[in-house]
Scaffold this motif. Structure first.
Motif, PDB file in Angstrom:
ATOM      1  N   GLU A  90       0.812  -1.213   0.000  1.00  0.00           N
ATOM      2  CA  GLU A  90       0.000   0.000   0.000  1.00  0.00           C
ATOM      3  C   GLU A  90       0.847   1.265   0.000  1.00  0.00           C
ATOM      4  OE1 GLU A  90      -2.917  -0.379   3.128  1.00  0.00           O
ATOM      5  OE2 GLU A  90      -3.713  -2.230   2.243  1.00  0.00           O
ATOM      6  N   ILE A  91       1.995   1.230   0.634  1.00  0.00           N
ATOM      7  CA  ILE A  91       2.894   2.391   0.597  1.00  0.00           C
ATOM      8  C   ILE A  91       3.381   2.612  -0.826  1.00  0.00           C
ATOM      9  CG2 ILE A  91       5.182   3.216   1.327  1.00  0.00           C
ATOM     10  CD1 ILE A  91       4.489   1.968   4.117  1.00  0.00           C
ATOM     11  N   VAL A  92       3.697   1.533  -1.518  1.00  0.00           N
ATOM     12  CA  VAL A  92       4.116   1.646  -2.920  1.00  0.00           C
ATOM     13  C   VAL A  92       2.981   2.238  -3.756  1.00  0.00           C
ATOM     14  CG1 VAL A  92       4.728   0.306  -4.983  1.00  0.00           C
ATOM     15  CG2 VAL A  92       5.851  -0.172  -2.802  1.00  0.00           C
ATOM     16  N   GLN A  93       1.750   1.795  -3.507  1.00  0.00           N
ATOM     17  CA  GLN A  93       0.588   2.289  -4.249  1.00  0.00           C
ATOM     18  C   GLN A  93       0.193   3.696  -3.823  1.00  0.00           C
ATOM     19  OE1 GLN A  93      -2.558  -0.546  -3.637  1.00  0.00           O
ATOM     20  NE2 GLN A  93      -1.327  -2.244  -4.385  1.00  0.00           N
ATOM     21  N   GLY A  94       0.530   4.073  -2.606  1.00  0.00           N
ATOM     22  CA  GLY A  94       0.185   5.392  -2.101  1.00  0.00           C
ATOM     23  C   GLY A  94      -1.146   5.457  -1.379  1.00  0.00           C
TER      24      GLY A  94
END
Length: 149
Positions: A90-94
């Motif tokens: 989710e951090i990668v996806q934002g």
């Protein structure tokens, strides 16, 4: 709507284990077996916790032994440790329910999301460390970013 309900559910589950706010408690360094063996050496405690059981005891101390570790920071560390892979994605996806829940648990302003995302990408994602170590790094990055916002 589905994401908001998911984030609310995750936050409710994580928040249910919170006893009382503990200022500046680092579960990897101040909880678990490592903290009992190395009470005056935080780095030694963290290393010991990871060697012993990948830090599982340290971050679950709040639910196992309320006298050892308790508070919002411990509950947040437990949540990050248990959901690290989802948080990483989710951090990668934002965006995502786990990321929203973590930021809410840390009383983090949404303006810190960019800092967290950038620092995690620079310092954590390329690492070959085990997920427990990455979870601690994420915890430290997010805590610093949230307190700065």
């Amino acid at each position: 709507m589905k994401k908001i309900l998911g984030a609310a559910a995750l936050l409710l589950i994580a928040a249910s284990s919170v006893q009382a706010a503990d200022a500046k408690l680092n579960p990897w360094q101040q909880c678990g077996i490592g903290a009992m063996i190395f009470p005056e050496t935080p780095i030694g405690a963290a290393i010991s916790n990871i060697i012993w059981d990948l830090g599982t005891t340290a971050v679950t101390s709040a639910s196992v032994s309320e006298d050892t570790c308790k508070g919002q920071r411990t509950a947040t560390a437990l949540f990050i440790n248990e959901t690290y892979k989802q948080l990483e994605d989710e951090i990668v996806q934002g965006e995502g329910a786990h990321l929203t829940a973590m930021m809410s648990m840390m009383s983090c302003d949404t303006s810190a999301k960019h800092t967290i995302r950038t620092e995690v990408a620079d310092k954590v994602l390329g690492s070959d460390a085990v997920n427990t170590v990455k979870a601690e790094q994420l915890f430290n990055i997010a805590e610093a970013a949230c307190s700065a916002s």
